[in-house]
Design an enzyme around this catalytic site. Structure first.
Site, PDB file in Angstrom:
ATOM      1  N   LYS A 115       0.641  -1.053   0.059  1.00 22.37           N
ATOM      2  CA  LYS A 115       0.188  -0.162  -0.130  1.00 22.37           C
ATOM      3  C   LYS A 115       1.044   1.218   0.146  1.00 22.37           C
ATOM      4  CE  LYS A 115      -4.157  -2.287   2.077  1.00 22.37           C
ATOM      5  NZ  LYS A 115      -4.861  -2.164   3.372  1.00 22.37           N
ATOM      6  N   GLY A 145      -8.256  -3.679   0.995  1.00 17.56           N
ATOM      7  CA  GLY A 145      -9.492  -3.462   2.166  1.00 17.56           C
ATOM      8  C   GLY A 145      -8.529  -3.796   3.483  1.00 17.56           C
ATOM      9  N   ALA A 149      -2.811  -6.436   9.783  1.00 20.80           N
ATOM     10  CA  ALA A 149      -2.396  -8.168   9.712  1.00 20.80           C
ATOM     11  C   ALA A 149      -2.855  -8.455  11.210  1.00 20.80           C
ATOM     12  CB  ALA A 149      -0.863  -7.266  10.191  1.00 20.80           C
ATOM     13  N   LYS A 200      -5.402   6.192   2.237  1.00 26.25           N
ATOM     14  CA  LYS A 200      -6.289   6.553   3.896  1.00 26.25           C
ATOM     15  C   LYS A 200      -4.900   5.640   4.634  1.00 26.25           C
ATOM     16  CE  LYS A 200      -4.860   1.439   3.936  1.00 26.25           C
ATOM     17  NZ  LYS A 200      -3.869   1.427   5.907  1.00 26.25           N
ATOM     18  N   SER A 263      -2.551   0.257  13.906  1.00 26.82           N
ATOM     19  CA  SER A 263      -1.961   0.857  12.431  1.00 26.82           C
ATOM     20  C   SER A 263      -0.358   1.939  12.565  1.00 26.82           C
ATOM     21  CB  SER A 263      -3.184   1.707  11.949  1.00 26.82           C
ATOM     22  OG  SER A 263      -2.549   2.769  10.994  1.00 26.82           O
TER      23      SER A 263
END
Ligand SMILES: NC(=O)C1=CN([C@@H]2O[C@H](COP(=O)(O)OP(=O)(O)OC[C@H]3O[C@@H](n4cnc5c(N)ncnc54)[C@H](O)[C@@H]3O)[C@@H](O)[C@H]2O)C=CC1
Ligand SMILES: O=C(CO)COP(=O)(O)O
Length: 378
Positions: A115, A145, A149, A200, A263
Protein backbone atom coordinates in the site's frame (compact mmCIF):
# COMPACT_ATOMS: atom_id res chain seq x y z
CA UNK A 1 -0.97 -33.72 6.81
CA UNK A 2 1.01 -36.38 5.00
CA UNK A 3 3.73 -35.47 2.54
CA UNK A 4 1.57 -36.85 -0.28
CA UNK A 5 -1.48 -34.73 0.62
CA UNK A 6 0.79 -31.71 0.97
CA UNK A 7 2.18 -32.19 -2.52
CA UNK A 8 -1.31 -32.15 -4.07
CA UNK A 9 -2.05 -28.72 -2.65
CA UNK A 10 -1.68 -25.75 -5.01
CA UNK A 11 1.70 -24.12 -4.37
CA UNK A 12 1.93 -20.41 -3.73
CA UNK A 13 4.84 -18.18 -2.78
CA UNK A 14 4.82 -15.14 -0.52
CA UNK A 15 7.80 -12.82 -0.94
CA UNK A 16 8.34 -10.91 2.31
CA UNK A 17 7.81 -12.29 5.81
CA UNK A 18 6.91 -9.17 7.80
CA UNK A 19 3.58 -8.79 9.54
CA UNK A 20 1.39 -8.69 6.44
CA UNK A 21 3.30 -11.21 4.31
CA UNK A 22 3.26 -13.76 7.14
CA UNK A 23 -0.40 -13.13 7.90
CA UNK A 24 -1.30 -13.49 4.24
CA UNK A 25 0.70 -16.71 4.12
CA UNK A 26 -1.41 -17.99 6.98
CA UNK A 27 -4.61 -16.92 5.17
CA UNK A 28 -3.50 -18.85 2.09
CA UNK A 29 -2.40 -21.93 4.04
CA UNK A 30 -5.65 -21.97 6.04
CA UNK A 31 -7.43 -21.75 2.68
CA UNK A 32 -5.75 -24.96 1.51
CA UNK A 33 -2.61 -23.79 -0.31
CA UNK A 34 0.93 -25.11 0.10
CA UNK A 35 2.67 -21.86 1.08
CA UNK A 36 6.36 -21.07 0.95
CA UNK A 37 7.41 -17.75 2.43
CA UNK A 38 10.58 -15.97 1.41
CA UNK A 39 12.25 -14.11 4.28
CA UNK A 40 15.29 -11.93 3.69
CA UNK A 41 16.85 -12.98 6.97
CA UNK A 42 17.78 -16.66 7.41
CA UNK A 43 16.94 -16.59 11.13
CA UNK A 44 13.38 -15.42 10.41
CA UNK A 45 12.94 -18.07 7.72
CA UNK A 46 14.23 -20.62 10.26
CA UNK A 47 11.80 -19.53 12.95
CA UNK A 48 8.82 -19.81 10.60
CA UNK A 49 9.98 -23.12 9.11
CA UNK A 50 10.98 -24.83 12.37
CA UNK A 51 9.01 -23.09 15.09
CA UNK A 52 5.89 -22.05 13.11
CA UNK A 53 6.22 -18.65 14.69
CA UNK A 54 7.15 -15.13 13.63
CA UNK A 55 7.71 -13.66 17.06
CA UNK A 56 9.04 -10.30 15.89
CA UNK A 57 6.09 -9.38 13.69
CA UNK A 58 3.22 -11.57 14.96
CA UNK A 59 3.81 -12.23 18.65
CA UNK A 60 1.62 -14.94 20.12
CA UNK A 61 0.44 -16.32 16.77
CA UNK A 62 0.86 -20.00 15.89
CA UNK A 63 1.35 -20.43 12.17
CA UNK A 64 -0.08 -23.41 10.26
CA UNK A 65 2.07 -26.55 10.42
CA UNK A 66 2.20 -26.77 6.65
CA UNK A 67 3.41 -23.22 6.10
CA UNK A 68 7.02 -23.24 4.94
CA UNK A 69 9.75 -20.63 4.76
CA UNK A 70 13.16 -20.20 3.19
CA UNK A 71 15.63 -17.38 2.66
CA UNK A 72 16.41 -18.69 -0.83
CA UNK A 73 14.18 -16.88 -3.30
CA UNK A 74 14.50 -19.64 -5.91
CA UNK A 75 13.18 -22.24 -3.45
CA UNK A 76 10.24 -20.09 -2.49
CA UNK A 77 9.24 -19.42 -6.09
CA UNK A 78 9.74 -22.91 -7.45
CA UNK A 79 6.48 -24.31 -8.86
CA UNK A 80 4.41 -21.43 -7.47
CA UNK A 81 1.03 -21.08 -9.16
CA UNK A 82 0.60 -17.63 -7.66
CA UNK A 83 3.18 -15.21 -6.29
CA UNK A 84 2.30 -12.69 -3.56
CA UNK A 85 4.57 -9.71 -2.81
CA UNK A 86 4.68 -8.05 0.61
CA UNK A 87 7.77 -5.92 1.13
CA UNK A 88 8.05 -2.19 1.76
CA UNK A 89 7.14 -0.32 -1.44
CA UNK A 90 10.50 1.45 -1.67
CA UNK A 91 12.27 -1.94 -1.85
CA UNK A 92 9.99 -3.61 -4.40
CA UNK A 93 11.80 -2.65 -7.59
CA UNK A 94 15.18 -3.95 -6.44
CA UNK A 95 13.64 -7.24 -5.23
CA UNK A 96 11.74 -7.75 -8.49
CA UNK A 97 15.04 -7.73 -10.36
CA UNK A 98 15.90 -10.91 -8.49
CA UNK A 99 12.41 -12.38 -8.93
CA UNK A 100 12.24 -11.87 -12.70
CA UNK A 101 14.56 -14.62 -13.95
CA UNK A 102 13.11 -17.08 -11.46
CA UNK A 103 9.56 -16.83 -12.79
CA UNK A 104 10.43 -16.26 -16.45
CA UNK A 105 8.98 -19.60 -17.52
CA UNK A 106 5.63 -19.27 -15.76
CA UNK A 107 2.55 -17.15 -16.25
CA UNK A 108 1.61 -17.25 -12.57
CA UNK A 109 -0.44 -14.28 -11.37
CA UNK A 110 1.62 -11.75 -9.40
CA UNK A 111 -0.29 -10.23 -6.50
CA UNK A 112 0.70 -6.98 -4.77
CA UNK A 113 -0.20 -6.80 -1.09
CA UNK A 114 1.50 -3.41 -0.75
CA UNK A 115 0.00 0.00 0.00
CA UNK A 116 2.58 2.55 -1.08
CA UNK A 117 3.83 4.37 -4.17
CA UNK A 118 7.43 4.51 -5.25
CA UNK A 119 8.89 7.76 -3.93
CA UNK A 120 11.17 8.43 -6.90
CA UNK A 121 8.64 7.78 -9.68
CA UNK A 122 5.21 8.11 -8.01
CA UNK A 123 4.28 4.77 -9.56
CA UNK A 124 1.78 2.38 -8.01
CA UNK A 125 3.09 -1.06 -7.13
CA UNK A 126 1.26 -2.79 -9.99
CA UNK A 127 3.00 -0.37 -12.37
CA UNK A 128 6.41 -1.13 -10.85
CA UNK A 129 5.66 -4.86 -11.17
CA UNK A 130 4.64 -4.47 -14.81
CA UNK A 131 7.82 -2.50 -15.57
CA UNK A 132 10.25 -4.74 -13.75
CA UNK A 133 8.78 -8.11 -14.72
CA UNK A 134 7.88 -6.95 -18.21
CA UNK A 135 4.67 -8.95 -17.92
CA UNK A 136 1.14 -8.69 -19.24
CA UNK A 137 -0.80 -6.40 -16.86
CA UNK A 138 -3.66 -8.91 -16.97
CA UNK A 139 -1.43 -11.20 -14.88
CA UNK A 140 -1.15 -8.66 -12.08
CA UNK A 141 -3.58 -8.36 -9.18
CA UNK A 142 -3.66 -6.24 -6.06
CA UNK A 143 -5.20 -7.03 -2.69
CA UNK A 144 -6.53 -4.34 -0.40
CA UNK A 145 -9.13 -3.57 2.25
CA UNK A 146 -9.46 -3.12 6.01
CA UNK A 147 -6.77 -5.66 6.79
CA UNK A 148 -4.86 -4.99 10.00
CA UNK A 149 -2.48 -7.93 10.04
CA UNK A 150 -2.63 -8.94 13.69
CA UNK A 151 -6.44 -9.09 13.75
CA UNK A 152 -6.45 -11.39 10.73
CA UNK A 153 -3.66 -13.51 12.18
CA UNK A 154 -5.98 -13.94 15.19
CA UNK A 155 -8.60 -15.18 12.70
CA UNK A 156 -11.05 -12.36 13.26
CA UNK A 157 -13.57 -12.23 10.34
CA UNK A 158 -12.42 -9.82 7.64
CA UNK A 159 -13.20 -8.91 4.03
CA UNK A 160 -10.78 -7.79 1.34
CA UNK A 161 -10.91 -6.98 -2.33
CA UNK A 162 -8.78 -8.41 -5.13
CA UNK A 163 -8.49 -6.20 -8.20
CA UNK A 164 -7.08 -6.97 -11.61
CA UNK A 165 -7.83 -5.59 -15.05
CA UNK A 166 -8.54 -9.23 -15.85
CA UNK A 167 -11.69 -10.51 -14.13
CA UNK A 168 -10.31 -14.02 -14.57
CA UNK A 169 -7.10 -13.21 -12.71
CA UNK A 170 -8.99 -11.42 -9.93
CA UNK A 171 -11.27 -14.42 -9.48
CA UNK A 172 -8.43 -16.95 -9.54
CA UNK A 173 -6.60 -15.02 -6.82
CA UNK A 174 -9.77 -14.41 -4.79
CA UNK A 175 -10.58 -18.13 -4.87
CA UNK A 176 -7.12 -18.99 -3.54
CA UNK A 177 -6.94 -16.17 -0.96
CA UNK A 178 -9.97 -16.99 1.15
CA UNK A 179 -10.93 -19.15 4.04
CA UNK A 180 -13.46 -19.25 6.85
CA UNK A 181 -12.27 -15.97 8.43
CA UNK A 182 -11.06 -14.11 5.33
CA UNK A 183 -13.44 -13.36 2.44
CA UNK A 184 -12.37 -11.82 -0.83
CA UNK A 185 -14.45 -9.77 -3.22
CA UNK A 186 -13.28 -8.84 -6.73
CA UNK A 187 -13.24 -5.81 -8.97
CA UNK A 188 -11.42 -4.64 -12.09
CA UNK A 189 -10.53 -1.17 -10.81
CA UNK A 190 -6.84 -1.59 -10.06
CA UNK A 191 -6.22 2.17 -9.91
CA UNK A 192 -8.95 2.84 -7.35
CA UNK A 193 -8.07 -0.20 -5.27
CA UNK A 194 -4.38 0.64 -5.11
CA UNK A 195 -4.80 4.34 -4.52
CA UNK A 196 -7.39 3.64 -1.81
CA UNK A 197 -4.75 1.70 0.13
CA UNK A 198 -2.08 4.34 -0.37
CA UNK A 199 -4.23 7.37 0.41
CA UNK A 200 -5.93 6.09 3.53
CA UNK A 201 -2.46 5.80 5.09
CA UNK A 202 -1.98 9.55 4.69
CA UNK A 203 -5.32 10.32 6.31
CA UNK A 204 -4.46 7.87 9.11
CA UNK A 205 -1.27 9.85 9.76
CA UNK A 206 -3.42 13.00 10.06
CA UNK A 207 -5.76 11.22 12.49
CA UNK A 208 -2.79 10.07 14.54
CA UNK A 209 -1.48 13.63 14.67
CA UNK A 210 -4.71 15.11 16.03
CA UNK A 211 -5.05 12.19 18.44
CA UNK A 212 -1.54 12.89 19.71
CA UNK A 213 -2.40 16.56 20.14
CA UNK A 214 -5.42 15.50 22.22
CA UNK A 215 -8.24 16.56 19.94
CA UNK A 216 -11.47 14.56 20.11
CA UNK A 217 -13.99 12.81 17.94
CA UNK A 218 -15.35 15.83 16.05
CA UNK A 219 -11.92 16.66 14.68
CA UNK A 220 -11.26 13.05 13.76
CA UNK A 221 -14.66 12.52 12.10
CA UNK A 222 -14.20 15.75 10.14
CA UNK A 223 -10.77 14.67 8.92
CA UNK A 224 -11.94 11.16 8.03
CA UNK A 225 -14.90 12.51 6.06
CA UNK A 226 -13.01 15.25 4.28
CA UNK A 227 -10.12 12.82 3.83
CA UNK A 228 -12.39 10.49 1.91
CA UNK A 229 -13.27 13.40 -0.39
CA UNK A 230 -9.57 14.02 -1.03
CA UNK A 231 -8.97 10.33 -1.65
CA UNK A 232 -11.88 10.15 -4.09
CA UNK A 233 -10.98 13.33 -5.98
CA UNK A 234 -7.40 12.18 -6.37
CA UNK A 235 -8.12 8.60 -7.41
CA UNK A 236 -10.90 9.58 -9.82
CA UNK A 237 -8.60 12.13 -11.47
CA UNK A 238 -6.31 9.18 -12.28
CA UNK A 239 -9.14 7.06 -13.72
CA UNK A 240 -10.53 5.23 -10.67
CA UNK A 241 -14.24 4.55 -10.25
CA UNK A 242 -15.64 6.64 -7.37
CA UNK A 243 -17.52 3.57 -6.04
CA UNK A 244 -14.23 1.83 -5.37
CA UNK A 245 -13.39 4.55 -2.87
CA UNK A 246 -16.73 3.91 -1.12
CA UNK A 247 -15.84 0.23 -0.83
CA UNK A 248 -13.51 -1.97 1.16
CA UNK A 249 -10.35 -0.54 -0.37
CA UNK A 250 -11.44 3.05 0.34
CA UNK A 251 -13.87 3.78 3.15
CA UNK A 252 -13.44 0.33 4.70
CA UNK A 253 -9.68 0.62 5.01
CA UNK A 254 -9.92 4.27 6.03
CA UNK A 255 -12.13 3.38 9.00
CA UNK A 256 -9.93 0.48 10.12
CA UNK A 257 -6.66 2.37 9.82
CA UNK A 258 -7.89 5.60 11.38
CA UNK A 259 -9.49 3.81 14.34
CA UNK A 260 -6.87 1.28 15.26
CA UNK A 261 -3.82 1.70 17.46
CA UNK A 262 -2.46 -1.32 15.56
CA UNK A 263 -1.97 0.91 12.50
CA UNK A 264 1.65 1.96 12.07
CA UNK A 265 0.64 5.06 10.08
CA UNK A 266 -1.75 6.09 12.82
CA UNK A 267 0.96 5.40 15.42
CA UNK A 268 3.56 7.45 13.53
CA UNK A 269 1.07 10.34 13.36
CA UNK A 270 0.34 10.08 17.08
CA UNK A 271 4.03 10.38 17.90
CA UNK A 272 4.27 13.48 15.69
CA UNK A 273 1.21 14.94 17.41
CA UNK A 274 2.85 14.31 20.77
CA UNK A 275 5.75 16.46 19.67
CA UNK A 276 8.35 13.95 18.43
CA UNK A 277 10.37 15.07 15.44
CA UNK A 278 10.07 13.18 12.16
CA UNK A 279 13.55 11.62 12.49
CA UNK A 280 12.76 10.36 15.99
CA UNK A 281 9.47 8.88 14.81
CA UNK A 282 11.23 7.00 12.02
CA UNK A 283 13.72 5.64 14.57
CA UNK A 284 10.93 4.49 16.88
CA UNK A 285 8.98 2.66 14.16
CA UNK A 286 10.30 -0.86 13.76
CA UNK A 287 7.69 -1.73 11.16
CA UNK A 288 6.77 -0.17 7.83
CA UNK A 289 4.61 2.99 7.88
CA UNK A 290 4.14 3.47 4.13
CA UNK A 291 2.38 6.82 4.49
CA UNK A 292 5.57 8.59 5.50
CA UNK A 293 7.23 7.88 2.14
CA UNK A 294 4.06 8.34 0.06
CA UNK A 295 3.18 11.91 1.11
CA UNK A 296 5.59 13.74 -1.21
CA UNK A 297 4.96 11.70 -4.40
CA UNK A 298 1.19 11.82 -3.86
CA UNK A 299 1.22 15.60 -3.52
CA UNK A 300 3.37 15.85 -6.63
CA UNK A 301 0.84 13.71 -8.56
CA UNK A 302 -2.04 15.77 -7.16
CA UNK A 303 -0.43 18.96 -8.41
CA UNK A 304 0.03 17.46 -11.87
CA UNK A 305 -3.72 16.84 -12.21
CA UNK A 306 -4.86 19.96 -10.34
CA UNK A 307 -6.41 18.14 -7.38
CA UNK A 308 -6.38 19.88 -4.01
CA UNK A 309 -5.48 17.80 -0.97
CA UNK A 310 -5.50 20.19 1.99
CA UNK A 311 -5.28 17.48 4.64
CA UNK A 312 -2.38 15.70 2.96
CA UNK A 313 -0.66 19.08 2.45
CA UNK A 314 -0.88 19.68 6.19
CA UNK A 315 0.47 16.22 6.98
CA UNK A 316 3.48 17.09 4.83
CA UNK A 317 3.95 20.37 6.67
CA UNK A 318 3.87 18.59 10.02
CA UNK A 319 6.38 16.00 8.74
CA UNK A 320 8.60 18.81 7.46
CA UNK A 321 8.35 20.62 10.79
CA UNK A 322 6.78 23.70 9.16
CA UNK A 323 3.39 23.34 10.85
CA UNK A 324 2.56 22.92 14.50
CA UNK A 325 0.53 19.68 14.85
CA UNK A 326 -1.96 21.69 16.93
CA UNK A 327 -2.90 23.69 13.80
CA UNK A 328 -3.85 20.72 11.65
CA UNK A 329 -7.51 20.89 10.61
CA UNK A 330 -9.82 19.42 7.97
CA UNK A 331 -9.20 22.41 5.71
CA UNK A 332 -6.34 24.63 4.60
CA UNK A 333 -5.44 27.50 6.88
CA UNK A 334 -5.11 29.55 3.70
CA UNK A 335 -8.75 28.89 2.72
CA UNK A 336 -10.39 31.88 1.17
CA UNK A 337 -13.63 33.23 2.62
CA UNK A 338 -15.84 31.49 0.12
CA UNK A 339 -17.60 28.50 1.66
CA UNK A 340 -16.94 25.33 -0.31
CA UNK A 341 -19.48 22.90 -1.63
CA UNK A 342 -19.27 19.80 0.54
CA UNK A 343 -19.40 17.11 -2.08
CA UNK A 344 -15.90 17.40 -3.43
CA UNK A 345 -13.29 20.11 -3.34
CA UNK A 346 -12.36 19.60 -6.91
CA UNK A 347 -15.69 19.36 -8.61
CA UNK A 348 -17.16 16.42 -10.40
CA UNK A 349 -16.03 12.86 -10.53
CA UNK A 350 -13.66 12.80 -13.45
CA UNK A 351 -11.39 15.36 -11.89
CA UNK A 352 -11.83 18.74 -13.51
CA UNK A 353 -9.79 19.96 -10.57
CA UNK A 354 -9.27 23.59 -9.79
CA UNK A 355 -10.62 24.62 -13.18
CA UNK A 356 -13.92 22.89 -12.54
CA UNK A 357 -14.13 24.49 -9.11
CA UNK A 358 -13.74 27.97 -10.56
CA UNK A 359 -16.37 27.22 -13.20
CA UNK A 360 -18.76 25.98 -10.49
CA UNK A 361 -18.15 29.09 -8.46
CA UNK A 362 -18.75 31.35 -11.45
CA UNK A 363 -21.96 29.45 -12.30
CA UNK A 364 -23.19 29.73 -8.72
CA UNK A 365 -22.52 33.43 -8.71
CA UNK A 366 -24.31 33.79 -12.01
CA UNK A 367 -27.35 31.91 -10.62
CA UNK A 368 -27.34 34.17 -7.57
CA UNK A 369 -27.34 37.25 -9.73
CA UNK A 370 -23.67 37.84 -9.09
CA UNK A 371 -24.12 37.73 -5.30
CA UNK A 372 -23.24 35.25 -2.62
CA UNK A 373 -21.30 32.07 -2.38
CA UNK A 374 -21.60 28.49 -3.51
CA UNK A 375 -23.77 26.47 -1.13
CA UNK A 376 -23.69 22.73 -0.43
CA UNK A 377 -24.07 20.74 -3.59
CA UNK A 378 -25.74 17.33 -3.59
N1 LIG B 1 0.76 -4.91 8.41
C1 LIG B 1 -0.46 -4.70 7.94
O1 LIG B 1 -1.44 -4.70 8.72
C2 LIG B 1 -0.68 -4.49 6.49
C3 LIG B 1 0.35 -4.10 5.66
N2 LIG B 1 0.10 -3.90 4.33
C4 LIG B 1 1.17 -3.51 3.43
O2 LIG B 1 2.07 -4.59 3.30
C5 LIG B 1 3.36 -4.10 2.93
C6 LIG B 1 4.41 -4.77 3.82
O3 LIG B 1 4.15 -4.30 5.12
P1 LIG B 1 4.33 -5.15 6.43
O4 LIG B 1 4.44 -6.59 6.21
O5 LIG B 1 3.27 -4.70 7.34
O6 LIG B 1 5.73 -4.53 6.90
P2 LIG B 1 6.71 -5.04 8.01
O7 LIG B 1 7.52 -3.88 8.42
O8 LIG B 1 5.94 -5.78 9.05
O9 LIG B 1 7.60 -6.11 7.23
C7 LIG B 1 8.35 -5.76 6.11
C8 LIG B 1 9.17 -6.96 5.71
O10 LIG B 1 9.97 -6.61 4.58
C9 LIG B 1 11.34 -6.88 4.87
N3 LIG B 1 12.17 -5.93 4.19
C10 LIG B 1 12.52 -4.68 4.58
N4 LIG B 1 13.33 -4.10 3.68
C11 LIG B 1 13.50 -5.03 2.71
C12 LIG B 1 14.25 -5.04 1.50
N5 LIG B 1 14.99 -3.99 1.12
N6 LIG B 1 14.17 -6.14 0.75
C13 LIG B 1 13.45 -7.20 1.11
N7 LIG B 1 12.74 -7.26 2.23
C14 LIG B 1 12.76 -6.16 3.03
C15 LIG B 1 11.45 -6.78 6.39
O11 LIG B 1 12.58 -7.52 6.84
C16 LIG B 1 10.13 -7.42 6.80
O12 LIG B 1 10.21 -8.80 6.80
C17 LIG B 1 3.31 -2.59 3.07
O13 LIG B 1 3.14 -2.02 1.81
C18 LIG B 1 2.04 -2.35 3.90
O14 LIG B 1 1.40 -1.12 3.61
C19 LIG B 1 -1.12 -4.08 3.78
C20 LIG B 1 -2.18 -4.49 4.57
C21 LIG B 1 -2.03 -4.71 5.97
O1 LIG C 1 -3.18 -1.36 5.67
C1 LIG C 1 -3.41 -1.61 6.83
C2 LIG C 1 -4.75 -2.00 7.30
O2 LIG C 1 -5.62 -2.25 6.23
C3 LIG C 1 -2.34 -1.52 7.83
O3 LIG C 1 -2.17 -0.20 8.15
P1 LIG C 1 -0.75 0.29 8.71
O4 LIG C 1 0.24 0.06 7.61
O5 LIG C 1 -0.96 1.71 9.06
O6 LIG C 1 -0.47 -0.57 9.91
Amino acid sequence: MSRRQDSTRPRVAVVGAGSWGTTFGKVLADGGAHVTMWARRPELAGEIQEGKRNSEYLPGINLPRDMHATHHLSEALEGAEQVYLSIPSQAVRQNLKAVRPLIAKTDAPIVSLMKGVERRTGLRMSQVIEQELGCDPARIAVASGPNLALEIAREQPTAAVIASISQETAEAVARRARNTYFRTFVNTDVIGTEFGGVLKNLIAVAIGIVDGVGYGENTKASIITRGLVEMTDFAVAFGAHPETLQGLAGLGDLIATCQSPLSRNNTAGRLLGQGYRFDDVVKQMNQTAEGLASVAPILQLAREVGVQMPIVEQVKMVLDGTMNPRDIAPHLTTDDDTPQGERTQNGQAGGGGALWRSIQRALDQFRNGGRGAAGDRP
